[in-house]
Design a protein around this motif. Sequence first.
Motif, PDB file in Angstrom:
ATOM      1  N   LEU A 198       0.815  -1.216   0.000  1.00 54.82           N
ATOM      2  CA  LEU A 198       0.000   0.000   0.000  1.00 54.82           C
ATOM      3  C   LEU A 198       0.851   1.269   0.000  1.00 54.82           C
ATOM      4  N   TRP A 199       2.130   1.114   0.309  1.00 55.89           N
ATOM      5  CA  TRP A 199       3.024   2.279   0.353  1.00 55.89           C
ATOM      6  C   TRP A 199       3.075   3.012  -0.994  1.00 55.89           C
ATOM      7  N   VAL A 200       2.886   2.267  -2.074  1.00 55.73           N
ATOM      8  CA  VAL A 200       2.923   2.862  -3.422  1.00 55.73           C
ATOM      9  C   VAL A 200       1.968   4.051  -3.506  1.00 55.73           C
ATOM     10  N   VAL A 201       0.802   3.934  -2.899  1.00 60.69           N
ATOM     11  CA  VAL A 201      -0.150   5.053  -2.978  1.00 60.69           C
ATOM     12  C   VAL A 201      -0.003   6.028  -1.820  1.00 60.69           C
ATOM     13  N   LEU A 202       0.582   5.573  -0.713  1.00 63.82           N
ATOM     14  CA  LEU A 202       0.633   6.444   0.482  1.00 63.82           C
ATOM     15  C   LEU A 202       1.924   7.255   0.578  1.00 63.82           C
ATOM     16  N   ARG A 203       2.923   6.868  -0.212  1.00 59.44           N
ATOM     17  CA  ARG A 203       4.228   7.536  -0.072  1.00 59.44           C
ATOM     18  C   ARG A 203       4.184   9.000  -0.496  1.00 59.44           C
ATOM     19  N   TRP A 204       3.366   9.324  -1.525  1.00 57.07           N
ATOM     20  CA  TRP A 204       3.351  10.706  -2.005  1.00 57.07           C
ATOM     21  C   TRP A 204       2.785  11.662  -0.969  1.00 57.07           C
ATOM     22  N   PRO A 205       1.594  11.392  -0.417  1.00 58.03           N
ATOM     23  CA  PRO A 205       1.109  12.307   0.623  1.00 58.03           C
ATOM     24  C   PRO A 205       2.052  12.387   1.826  1.00 58.03           C
ATOM     25  N   MET A 206       2.672  11.256   2.170  1.00 54.83           N
ATOM     26  CA  MET A 206       3.597  11.248   3.317  1.00 54.83           C
ATOM     27  C   MET A 206       4.784  12.168   3.030  1.00 54.83           C
ATOM     28  N   ARG A 207       5.323  12.052   1.820  1.00 53.89           N
ATOM     29  CA  ARG A 207       6.483  12.874   1.472  1.00 53.89           C
ATOM     30  C   ARG A 207       6.115  14.361   1.472  1.00 53.89           C
ATOM     31  N   ILE A 208       4.944  14.660   0.929  1.00 54.88           N
ATOM     32  CA  ILE A 208       4.520  16.068   0.874  1.00 54.88           C
ATOM     33  C   ILE A 208       4.344  16.623   2.290  1.00 54.88           C
ATOM     34  N   ILE A 209       3.743  15.844   3.170  1.00 53.72           N
ATOM     35  CA  ILE A 209       3.542  16.283   4.558  1.00 53.72           C
ATOM     36  C   ILE A 209       4.891  16.617   5.205  1.00 53.72           C
ATOM     37  N   PHE A 210       5.872  15.714   5.040  1.00 52.92           N
ATOM     38  CA  PHE A 210       7.136  15.950   5.745  1.00 52.92           C
ATOM     39  C   PHE A 210       8.015  16.984   5.035  1.00 52.92           C
ATOM     40  N   ASP A 211       7.865  17.133   3.739  1.00 52.98           N
ATOM     41  CA  ASP A 211       8.549  18.256   3.071  1.00 52.98           C
ATOM     42  C   ASP A 211       8.044  19.576   3.664  1.00 52.98           C
ATOM     43  N   ARG A 212       6.726  19.659   3.855  1.00 52.43           N
ATOM     44  CA  ARG A 212       6.155  20.902   4.405  1.00 52.43           C
ATOM     45  C   ARG A 212       6.587  21.135   5.846  1.00 52.43           C
ATOM     46  N   LEU A 213       6.748  20.031   6.607  1.00 55.98           N
ATOM     47  CA  LEU A 213       7.104  20.168   8.026  1.00 55.98           C
ATOM     48  C   LEU A 213       8.591  20.460   8.245  1.00 55.98           C
ATOM     49  N   ALA A 214       9.413  20.246   7.195  1.00 59.78           N
ATOM     50  CA  ALA A 214      10.871  20.313   7.369  1.00 59.78           C
ATOM     51  C   ALA A 214      11.369  21.615   8.016  1.00 59.78           C
ATOM     52  N   PRO A 215      10.900  22.803   7.564  1.00 58.49           N
ATOM     53  CA  PRO A 215      11.457  24.029   8.145  1.00 58.49           C
ATOM     54  C   PRO A 215      11.208  24.157   9.643  1.00 58.49           C
ATOM     55  N   GLU A 216      10.141  23.529  10.154  1.00 61.89           N
ATOM     56  CA  GLU A 216       9.842  23.665  11.587  1.00 61.89           C
ATOM     57  C   GLU A 216      10.172  22.412  12.396  1.00 61.89           C
ATOM     58  N   TRP A 217      10.766  21.380  11.721  1.00 65.14           N
ATOM     59  CA  TRP A 217      10.936  20.095  12.405  1.00 65.14           C
ATOM     60  C   TRP A 217      11.875  20.192  13.621  1.00 65.14           C
ATOM     61  N   ASP A 218      12.954  20.952  13.493  1.00 68.57           N
ATOM     62  CA  ASP A 218      13.877  21.059  14.628  1.00 68.57           C
ATOM     63  C   ASP A 218      13.176  21.667  15.844  1.00 68.57           C
ATOM     64  N   ALA A 219      12.297  22.641  15.596  1.00 63.62           N
ATOM     65  CA  ALA A 219      11.566  23.245  16.718  1.00 63.62           C
ATOM     66  C   ALA A 219      10.581  22.238  17.314  1.00 63.62           C
ATOM     67  N   ILE A 220       9.930  21.470  16.439  1.00 65.27           N
ATOM     68  CA  ILE A 220       8.974  20.450  16.923  1.00 65.27           C
ATOM     69  C   ILE A 220       9.688  19.422  17.790  1.00 65.27           C
ATOM     70  N   ARG A 221      10.948  19.099  17.411  1.00 60.87           N
ATOM     71  CA  ARG A 221      11.697  18.026  18.095  1.00 60.87           C
ATOM     72  C   ARG A 221      12.681  18.580  19.134  1.00 60.87           C
ATOM     73  N   SER A 222      12.426  19.801  19.641  1.00 59.67           N
ATOM     74  CA  SER A 222      13.437  20.433  20.499  1.00 59.67           C
ATOM     75  C   SER A 222      13.389  19.980  21.962  1.00 59.67           C
ATOM     76  N   SER A 223      12.392  19.184  22.349  1.00 60.31           N
ATOM     77  CA  SER A 223      12.316  18.796  23.765  1.00 60.31           C
ATOM     78  C   SER A 223      13.488  17.879  24.131  1.00 60.31           C
ATOM     79  N   ALA A 224      13.912  17.983  25.383  1.00 59.45           N
ATOM     80  CA  ALA A 224      15.132  17.287  25.825  1.00 59.45           C
ATOM     81  C   ALA A 224      15.023  15.774  25.650  1.00 59.45           C
ATOM     82  N   ASP A 225      13.808  15.229  25.761  1.00 54.35           N
ATOM     83  CA  ASP A 225      13.685  13.760  25.707  1.00 54.35           C
ATOM     84  C   ASP A 225      13.235  13.242  24.343  1.00 54.35           C
TER      85      ASP A 225
END
Length: 210
Positions: free
Chosen positions: A24-51
């Motif tokens: 099923l990844w064949v159809v789900l990979r595109w939306p997944m990639r688009i979501i994380f491309d969009r999240l990339a600029p803010e990902w470090d801030a999202i993942r900034s918690s110590a744990d």
Amino acid sequence: MSDTTLTQRFCRVTTDLVVREPRLWVVLRWPMRIIFDRLAPEWDAIRSSADAYAPYEAALERVEPAPRRALDLGTGTGGAAFLIALRFPKADVTGADIAERMVEQARQNLDDDLRDRVRFEVADASKLPYPNASFDLVGLSNMIPFFDELDRVLASGGSLIVAFSGGAGTPIYVSPERLRAELARRGFSDFADFSTDPGTALLARKPAEA
Ligand SMILES: C[S@@+](CC[C@H](N)C(=O)[O-])C[C@H]1O[C@@H](n2cnc3c(N)ncnc32)[C@H](O)[C@@H]1O
């Protein structure tokens, strides 16, 4: 429903579907990639918690022997790849991600002193561009496992880490029971569970060749 909630639900449903039926990844990979491309600029801030990487680190502490070739899959902006490099100063580390903008951000986060042995590449975990048995350690932090590819690229006797920062509350999450069942079916053993509340991780070993 907020965008964040929708994204998290999409990630959870996608993970459940793909773990059950990887095709099923064949159809789900595109939306997944688009979501994380969009999240990339803010990902470090999202993942900034110590744990954020606590369960991954807990499992890393138990990896032995020290790997010479390591792969962090679904590396995002590279946080877990850097942890591997710092823990194992002789290891060459590859961080791979399907989202180009995550990889660009990870490259920007790369310090000069790690440049000779840490690299980031665009690659799809469902069909990796690496030969069989390329790595002594493969790690996943909040990432969908593609078990056949994990098995293929990991060398005999190598270690696998599958970690989830928020345990069962992580949008991309696979239960330890499911992980163990899939890995045991492929001959993995020496399972060890880690809990860093709320984080969880599983460490497993691919059997050494007889
Ligand atoms: C939830 S983020 C986790 C990022 C990082 N490991 C962390 O813990 O901060 C999931 C990452 O996996 C990547 N990803 C999802 N499916 C992938 C696949 N099949 N192959 C490679 N990367 C993938 C996404 O682009 C995203 O960067």
